[in-house]
Design an enzyme around this catalytic site. Structure first.
Site, PDB file in Angstrom:
ATOM      1  N   PRO A   1      25.174  10.819 -15.755  1.00 39.30           N
ATOM      2  CA  PRO A   1      24.093  11.284 -16.621  1.00 39.30           C
ATOM      3  C   PRO A   1      22.967  10.275 -16.796  1.00 39.30           C
ATOM      4  O   PRO A   1      23.185   9.141 -17.213  1.00 39.30           O
ATOM      5  CB  PRO A   1      24.805  11.560 -17.953  1.00 39.30           C
ATOM      6  CG  PRO A   1      26.060  10.773 -17.914  1.00 39.30           C
ATOM      7  CD  PRO A   1      26.433  10.642 -16.483  1.00 39.30           C
ATOM      8  N   GLU A   2      21.782  10.694 -16.440  1.00 40.94           N
ATOM      9  CA  GLU A   2      20.564   9.926 -16.710  1.00 40.94           C
ATOM     10  C   GLU A   2      19.703  10.812 -17.616  1.00 40.94           C
ATOM     11  O   GLU A   2      20.192  11.802 -18.150  1.00 40.94           O
ATOM     12  CB  GLU A   2      19.859   9.562 -15.395  1.00 40.94           C
ATOM     13  CG  GLU A   2      20.774   8.716 -14.480  1.00 40.94           C
ATOM     14  CD  GLU A   2      20.141   8.314 -13.168  1.00 40.94           C
ATOM     15  OE1 GLU A   2      18.918   8.158 -13.117  1.00 40.94           O
ATOM     16  OE2 GLU A   2      20.878   8.153 -12.187  1.00 40.94           O
TER      17      GLU A   2
END
Length: 277
Positions: free
Chosen positions: A2-3
């Site tokens: 996750p970014e």
DNA sequence: CATGGTTCCTGCAGGC
DNA sequence: TGCCTGCAGGAACCAT
């Protein structure tokens, strides 16, 4: 992994499902689910009503009808899921919050790099988030001043844009993608670049992450899913990440092939033909 | 202060 | 088949 686009997808999903609901039960299932500097146990949120779900970079937090906030970081494998209360526990369930509508908000994390933390706001931001820079989706993001800041750094440009205290939200995948779009070699020294190049790089990062958000994020290895357990569809649109050995998507002009090089105990992917130092 | 290296953790792929 | 190694990664932390 996750970014910013993935964390924003999760934030928006939580916002839709939990705002206005009351937490009627809390259970922590793993000791390290809670950061050691947490101001309190998760049970402090029993009977609290959820007012908002906010985010800065890859950090997000829930605000309640009381001063304490619940801060969360997904690390590299953290997930929030909305499940029917009493459903079977997931393999790596770390904490669950029973809601007033018969559902549960669950924090699941295989690799335990993610965490939860009870904290308080300082000028609208949790104190454990106060050192984090604004992100590229933030309406107050000041592009010109960040360009100047980056231009003063003597480190490699990729390291600089991954520094969450310079600009937040960018991780390894979107760093590689943005550098490719801007035709900048990841090992270029930030202060050697022109301000136009740095501006182009930030604009590229903004564009690629905006497109990724529209696609529901990147689910490269199924460790990232939204609150409904669904994957995002941006993986097929990646230009360099996971494409080593494949032709550069600018091949008509550069003829290059994507390579992988070592980068601080991990990897960078780039096209050596169009990303020169 | 700025910068760079190390560490935490689990699961999976690949080599032998 | 099964063991071993390497890799994936964010960010706190430590060393220079």
């Amino acid at each position: 992994m996750p970014e910013l686009p993935e964390v924003e997808t999760v934030r928006a999903g939580l916002e839709k499902h939990v705002v206005g609901k009351k937490i009627i039960g809390v259970k922590q299932l793993h000791p390290r689910a809670l950061r050691s500097d947490s101001l309190n146990k998760l049970t402090v949120f029993k009977n609290a009503k959820i007012k908002a779900v906010k985010r800065r970079g890859k950090f997000m937090w829930l605000e309640f009808d009381r001063p304490e906030v619940l801060v969360a970081h997904l690390g590299m494998s953290g997930q929030f899921k909305i499940q029917k209360a009493g459903s079977d526990n997931e393999a790596h369930l770390r904490a669950k919050f029973e809601l007033s509508n018969g559902k549960e908000m669950r924090f699941v994390d295989q690799r335990t790099f993610g965490w939860l933390c009870v904290d308080q706001l300082e000028e609208g931001v949790p104190s454990v988030v106060s050192h984090i820079a604004t992100d590229l989706f933030d309406p107050t993001f000041d592009k010109k001043s960040i360009v100047k800041k980056i231009n003063l750094k003597r480190g490699q440009i990729k390291k600089v844009i991954l520094d969450q205290e310079v600009v937040s939200g960018i991780g390894n995948i979107y760093a590689d993608e943005a550098l490719w779009y801007a035709r900048i070699h990841p090992e270029s020294i930030a202060s050697d670049l022109s301000s136009t190049q740095i501006l182009n790089l930030l604009t590229a990062a903004q564009k690629v992450m905006t497109r990724a958000l529209a696609a529901g994020g990147t689910s490269f290895d199924e460790l990232y899913i939204n609150v409904n357990g669904e994957s995002g569809y941006f993986e097929r649109s990646l230009a360099v990440y996971g494409r080593e050995g494949e032709p550069c998507r600018r091949q008509r002009t550069c003829g290059g092939e994507i390579i992988r090089i070592a980068f601080t105990n991990r990897s960078s992917r780039l096209c050596p033909a169009c990303q020169t130092r």
